[in-house]
Motif scaffolding. Structure first.
Motif, mmCIF file in Angstrom:
data_model
loop_
_atom_site.group_PDB
_atom_site.id
_atom_site.type_symbol
_atom_site.label_atom_id
_atom_site.label_comp_id
_atom_site.label_asym_id
_atom_site.label_seq_id
_atom_site.Cartn_x
_atom_site.Cartn_y
_atom_site.Cartn_z
ATOM 1 N N LYS A 57 0.780 -1.122 0.058
ATOM 2 C CA LYS A 57 -0.040 -0.021 -0.059
ATOM 3 C C LYS A 57 0.972 1.165 -0.022
ATOM 4 N N LEU A 91 -1.068 2.324 -5.062
ATOM 5 C CA LEU A 91 -1.891 1.109 -4.460
ATOM 6 C C LEU A 91 -2.740 1.609 -3.216
ATOM 7 N N ASN A 92 -3.870 1.768 -3.393
ATOM 8 C CA ASN A 92 -4.635 2.503 -2.341
ATOM 9 C C ASN A 92 -5.277 1.365 -1.531
ATOM 10 N N GLU A 93 -5.681 1.885 -0.308
ATOM 11 C CA GLU A 93 -6.308 1.060 0.705
ATOM 12 C C GLU A 93 -7.516 0.199 0.427
#
Length: 299
Positions: A57, A91-93
């Motif tokens: 992330k 790269l998101n949560e």
């Protein structure tokens, strides 16, 4: 400009190839998120699987790449960054992802498979990602992209202009030109090709351009808008057609030197730059579908 242009093309091609980019595009800097395919969001309580992607992330910056086994040097990558051209991967949560290629953003989704492996989906076949020594590596066959983890505040602004560069919505990129010092074994030409209300173009000299035969042109943009000047498909040496590479964005009112070159590996042994014919095509740099005019030349 040759080295920067070559690196730029390789970076763009590898990004598209390794991510299978076909997702949602945005030039505004605000990616349109896609719904993640993972079902983990419906889980009431966090599970061990939900933590698999913890190390993935965040924001990542492209720092090296390999195309068909040939690695691009750190010097070239740093030079591209100094020009304002970078590639970032977020790269998101929530399982969404955004790839920022020189200000052009493509969105998709990502999913962790193990603590050190994940997949990235952007419209094509999912790309495999792995973590190694703190770096994120995306690879396919003998080509790869390597990213380092960064704080989002470290990103270079790439869209809507900048002090060092401008990323046009059309994809036309400004590299800043060439000079006669970029040529070795120089032969002077000093021939005026055109001088009209649109521009002045002069062939200045020919010589060795980092191992390839090249011709230095000097172009003055007399229009009130930025123009993109490119090669046509009809350059020839002694009547034999050869692919030439010429690409330069020239800002309104600016005079810039730029070198067009032939691939030495595609020329016959001993074939010299003589009796050259070709054409230079001028486009609106902000909308490259609009051709302004073109000029034929003989040197």
């Amino acid at each position: 400009m040759k080295r920067m242009w070559s690196v730029f093309v390789v970076m763009l091609a590898l990004c598209l190839a390794l991510t299978g980019c076909g997702g949602n595009k945005s030039s505004s800097g605000d990616p349109a998120p896609q719904k993640p395919t993972s079902t983990s969001e419906t889980t009431a309580e966090p599970s061990a699987e939900a933590d698999l992607g913890a190390a993935f992330k965040g924001s990542w910056e492209l720092v090296s790449m390999v195309q068909e086994g040939e690695e691009t040097s750190e010097e070239d990558m740093q030079a591209m960054k100094e020009f304002g051209y970078c590639v970032y991967l977020d790269l998101n949560e929530d399982g969404t992802a955004a790839l920022d290629m020189f200000g052009e953003i493509v969105t998709g989704t990502w999913e962790a498979k193990e603590q050190d492996s994940a997949t990235l989906s952007m419209g094509g076949d999912p790309a495999k990602m792995r973590l190694a020594d703190g770096l994120l590596v995306m690879s396919q066959s003998d080509s790869s992209l390597t990213f380092k983890h960064i704080d989002p505040s470290e990103k270079v602004v790439q869209s809507e202009g900048g002090d060092q560069s401008e990323a046009y919505s059309s994809g036309a990129q400004y590299f800043g030109g060439d000079t006669i010092d970029d040529l070795d074994e120089v032969t002077n030409i000093d021939k005026l090709i055109v001088d009209d209300d649109t521009c002045t173009i002069k062939a200045v000299a020919a010589g060795d351009y980092v191992g390839d035969p090249g011709i230095l042109f000097e172009i003055t943009n007399k229009t009130g808008a930025d123009i993109l000047v490119m090669d046509g498909n009809d350059w020839a040496i002694d009547g034999t057609t050869h692919k030439a590479t010429f690409y330069e964005v020239i800002r309104a009112g600016e005079t810039l030197g730029s070198i067009g070159w032939f691939d030495a590996s595609e020329l016959a042994d001993g074939e010299a730059l003589a009796n050259i014919t070709g054409s230079l095509h001028l486009y609106d740099a902000n909308d490259t579908s609009i051709e302004i005019t073109h000029y034929d030349f003989t040197l």
